[in-house]
Design a protein around this motif. Structure first.
Motif, PDB file in Angstrom:
ATOM      1  N   ILE A 109       0.867  -1.185   0.000  1.00  0.00           N
ATOM      2  CA  ILE A 109       0.000   0.000   0.000  1.00  0.00           C
ATOM      3  C   ILE A 109       0.901   1.231   0.000  1.00  0.00           C
ATOM      4  N   ASP A 110       1.366   1.644  -1.171  1.00  0.00           N
ATOM      5  CA  ASP A 110       2.287   2.778  -1.256  1.00  0.00           C
ATOM      6  C   ASP A 110       1.620   4.049  -0.746  1.00  0.00           C
ATOM      7  N   GLY A 111       2.322   4.730   0.157  1.00  0.00           N
ATOM      8  CA  GLY A 111       1.792   5.953   0.741  1.00  0.00           C
ATOM      9  C   GLY A 111       0.652   5.732   1.703  1.00  0.00           C
ATOM     10  N   GLY A 112       0.286   4.466   1.954  1.00  0.00           N
ATOM     11  CA  GLY A 112      -0.829   4.173   2.845  1.00  0.00           C
ATOM     12  C   GLY A 112      -2.183   4.523   2.277  1.00  0.00           C
ATOM     13  N   GLU A 199       5.178   8.350  -9.879  1.00  0.00           N
ATOM     14  CA  GLU A 199       6.150   8.216 -10.972  1.00  0.00           C
ATOM     15  C   GLU A 199       7.217   7.191 -10.626  1.00  0.00           C
ATOM     16  N   ILE A 200       7.676   7.175  -9.381  1.00  0.00           N
ATOM     17  CA  ILE A 200       8.640   6.149  -8.956  1.00  0.00           C
ATOM     18  C   ILE A 200       8.035   4.763  -9.118  1.00  0.00           C
ATOM     19  N   HIS A 201       6.811   4.618  -8.684  1.00  0.00           N
ATOM     20  CA  HIS A 201       6.137   3.318  -8.807  1.00  0.00           C
ATOM     21  C   HIS A 201       6.043   2.899 -10.272  1.00  0.00           C
ATOM     22  N   TYR A 281      15.674   9.328  -7.115  1.00  0.00           N
ATOM     23  CA  TYR A 281      15.388   7.997  -6.576  1.00  0.00           C
ATOM     24  C   TYR A 281      16.017   6.926  -7.462  1.00  0.00           C
ATOM     25  N   GLU A 282      15.813   7.042  -8.772  1.00  0.00           N
ATOM     26  CA  GLU A 282      16.370   6.053  -9.693  1.00  0.00           C
ATOM     27  C   GLU A 282      17.895   6.041  -9.625  1.00  0.00           C
TER      28      GLU A 282
END
Length: 563
Positions: A109-112, A199-201, A281-282
Motif C-alpha cells: 500500500i504505497d503511501g498508505g 512516478e517512482i512506482h 530515486y532512480e
C-alpha cells in the motif's frame, strides 16, 4: 607449463585474487552466496507464473525450495511459523522444520493510500482466505496469515481488480514507498509528494532492471512538517523543506536502517524539486544495485556502503555517474513542533473538512473490522482512508457535522480516536505467533501491557513509544523507541528459561534521532514487564524537569533509576 592432472610434477602457482565485496560496478559478478545464486538463476519476478500454473494447482509440496524461501518473497509471500515451536528452537531447527504449509501475504500500500472499495476487498479476502487475520504494519502495509498457495491466484485477481498488488512487497527489491498519509490534504503541508511517488512506482516497481538488489531497499517521501514517515531509518527518504531561493522541495537522506547494526540516515545536503524526485530515486537505487555489497548478506544494505564512502563521495557518484548534473544545495528540515507524528485525533484539512486518525491495538485488526471501517468511511467521508507508519489508520474528508458520529462509530469498534498514551504509543511486530525468526510473543503481550499501564498509571499523558520486537531484527523499531523491547529468552527467579526482553531506553526519531540506551544486564521476563515499565515511568514522573521528554530524562538518569 601450466599444472595439470596429466603433469602432476609441475608446481602449482598460487593465484591471489582480490575477493572484493561483490559489487557489480567493480566487476564482481560471480555469485557469492546462496541468495545471489538463486537470483542469478532466475529473476524473482518470474516466480508468479509458476505459482499460477504449477504450485497453486499441485499444492505446497510441489514448490521448489529456492522459490519457497526465496523468490516467492518478490510477490509478498513468506512461509509462516509452524504452530507449537517455542522460541528456543528458532535458531536450531532447519527452515523446513520451521515452515508451516501456510503463508504470510503482504499487501503493498504505497503511501498508505486506500479507497473504501479497496479496504473492503482487503477485509473480504481476510475473511475468506486468511482466517480473519489482517495486521497493519509500521510500513503502511496489511499482512495476512494462513494463506494457502492454492488461493493465491484468486487473491491476486481480487486485489488487482481494485488497483492493489503484492508486487515486490518483500525480497531484495524496492519495497513499499511509505508516504505521508495526509499528503495533499493537511493544512500545514510543505509540499505534496504524491505525484513523485506515483512516478517512482511507474518506473521502478516490477521493473526487472531493479528487481535484483543486494538486499531490501526501503523508501519514504513526505512533505509534512511533522516528519511523519520515519525518514531517518530508510535507505532513501525525501523530506519536505522550504528552500530560501527555490521554494518548497525535498531534502535528500540516504543510508538509514535498523536491525542488528542500526544506522541513522544521513543528509546529502541536496534540495530536490518535486519533478526531479523520481530521477534522484532512480539514481540512488541504481547506486545500490551496482555498488552495493553482495558478498555477505550481513553487509548488503545501503547503510554499509554509505558508511564506507561517506556522504560527499556518495553525492559525487550520484551526480557524476547517474544524474549527469549537480544537485542544488539545500537546507535541513525544521524541528517538528508536535510531539506525536501519527495523525491520531481530529485534524483540520486545508479544504475545511477534517481527517480522523484512530488507534487499533498494536496494529492488530481483522477482516470484519476492516469492512466496518470501510462502511464508516463511506458514510462519513469521501471514500478515502489511509494507513500510517505507526500501525494506525485515518479516515479522510470528513465534514464537521459528521465528525462526532464517525468518532462514536470508531470507538464502538474499540478503535480509539482519543487513546491513552499507551494505546497510542505501543507498537509490536508479528512475533512468534507466525514469524519464523521470532523468539517471543509480541502482539498479545503488547495488548496486555496497554491494559495494565492504563489501569496502573491512568494519569500518564506524555508522548511515549513502547515498541515490542520478537527477535533482534527490529521490525518494530526498538532502537528508536522510548522503551524498546527486544525479544529473547531470559532466566526467571527460579532459574528457568522463559520469554523476556532486553530493554532499550530513550531512543528517538526526529531531528534529535538517536538509539536507545542499554543498561548493563537489564532484561525482564514477559511476566515482569508491566511491573518494570510502571516502575520506570513513575520514576520519570517523579524526577523529570518541566517539559522534559522521557528520552532526555533517560540520558541523565542513573542505572538504578532505569532498572
Amino acid at each position: 607449463m601450466a599444472a595439470s592432472p596429466q603433469n602432476p610434477a609441475t608446481p602449482r602457482r598460487k593465484v591471489s585474487r582480490h575477493r572484493g565485496e561483490g559489487q557489480w560496478a567493480a566487476g564482481h559478478f560471480t555469485p557469492l552466496n546462496g541468495n545471489e545464486q538463486f537470483k542469478k538463476d532466475d529473476d524473482g519476478l518470474n516466480v508468479r507464473t509458476r505459482i499460477e500454473t504449477i504450485y497453486s494447482k499441485r499444492g505446497f509440496d510441489s514448490i521448489d525450495p529456492n522459490d519457497l524461501r526465496g523468490r516467492m518473497r518478490w510477490w509478498g509471500l513468506y512461509t509462516q511459523r509452524k504452530p507449537g515451536i517455542d522460541g528456543g528452537k528458532t535458531a536450531i531447527l532447519e527452515p523446513e522444520e520451521l515452515d508451516d504449509k501456510y503463508f504470510m501475504l503482504r499487501v503493498r500500500i504505497d503511501g498508505g493510500r486506500l479507497t473504501t472499495r479497496q479496504l473492503r476487498v482487503i477485509g473480504e479476502i481476510s475473511q475468506e482466505f486468511a482466517r480473519g487475520t489482517a495486521d497493519i504494519t509500521d510500513r503502511q502495509n496489511v499482512q495476512y496469515h494462513w494463506i494457502r498457495v492454492e488461493d493465491v491466484p484468486e487473491i491476486w485477481e481480487r486485489l488487482e481488480a481494485v488497483g492493489l498488488s503484492t508486487t515486490e512487497a518483500c525480497g531484495d527489491t524496492p519495497r513499499v514507498i511509505i508516504g505521508s498519509p495526509v499528503a495533499g490534504i493537511a493544512a500545514d503541508e510543505i509540499i505534496d509528494g504524491t505525484s513523485a511517488m506515483d512516478e517512482i512506482h511507474r518506473r521502478i516497481i516490477g521493473n526487472p532492471a531493479f528487481s535484483n538488489l543486494p538486499r531490501k531497499f526501503k523508501s519514504a517521501i513526505s512533505g509534512s512538517p511533522l516528519l511523519d514517515v520515519a525518514h531517518e531509518i530508510n535507505d532513501i527518504a525525501f523530506v519536505g523543506v522550504h528552500h530560501p531561493e527555490h521554494g518548497p522541495g525535498f531534502d535528500l537522506w540516504v543510508g538509514g536502517g535498523l536491525s542488528t547494526n542500526p544506522k541513522i540516515g544521513q543528509r546529502l545536503g541536496a534540495w530536490v524539486p518535486l519533478d526531479e524526485v523520481a530521477d534522484v530515486y532512480e539514481g540512488v537505487i541504481s547506486i545500490f544495485r551496482d555498488y552495493g555489497y553482495r558478498r555477505l548478506r550481513t553487509r548488503a544494505r545501503l547503510k554499509f556502503l554509505l558508511a564506507d564512502w561517506g556522504t560527499e563521495k556518495f553525492r559525487q557518484v550520484l551526480e557524476d555517474e547517474y544524474l549527469k548534473r549537480k544537485l542544488v544545495d539545500g537546507p535541513a528540515p525544521d524541528q517538528p513542533v508536535a510531539r506525536w507524528r501519527d495523525h491520531v485525533g481530529v485534524h483540520a484539512q486545508k479544504d475545511g473538512r477534517y481527517y480522523v486518525g484512530f488507534a487499533p491495538r498494536v496494529g492488530r485488526v481483522d477482516g470484519t473490522t476492516l469492512t466496518k471501517i470501510a462502511d464508516l468511511a463511506e458514510a462519513h467521508g469521501s471514500g478515502r482512508v489511509a494507513t500510517t507508519v505507526e500501525q494506525k489508520m485515518i479516515v479522510l474528508d470528513v465534514t464537521e457535522e459528521q465528525v462526532d458520529s464517525l468518532v462514536a462509530g470508531l470507538e464502538a469498534l474499540d478503535l480509539r480516536v482519543n487513546p491513552s498514551a499507551f494505546r497510542r504509543g505501543t507498537m509490536a511486530c508479528t512475533g512468534i505467533e507466525y514469524c519464523k525468526l521470532a523468539i517471543v510473543e509480541t502482539k498479545a503481550r503488547g495488548s496486555l501491557l496497554i491494559d495494565e499501564l492504563e489501569r496502573r498509571i491512568p494519569d500518564f499523558d506524555e508522548p511515549l513509544t513502547i515498541n515490542l520486537n520478537g527477535c533482534p531484527n527490529a521490525c518494530a523499531r526498538i532502537q528508536v523507541a522510548d522503551i524498546g523491547l527486544k525479544g529473547q529468552l531470559v532466566l526467571n527467579d527460579e532459574g528457568e528459561q522463559v520469554e523476556g526482553y532486553q530493554v532499550h531506553l530513550g531512543g528517538a526519531l526526529g531531528l534529535e534521532a538517536g538509539f536507545g540506551r542499554k543498561v548493563r544486564g537489564l532484561k525482564v521476563t514477559s511476566d515482569e514487564l508491566p511491573d518494570y515499565v510502571e516502575r520506570v515511568l513513575k520514576r520519570f514522573q517523579d524526577e523529570r524537569e518541566d517539559g522534559e521528554r522521557f528520552a532526555a530524562w533517560v540520558t541523565r538518569a542513573s542505572e538504578e533509576a532505569l532498572s
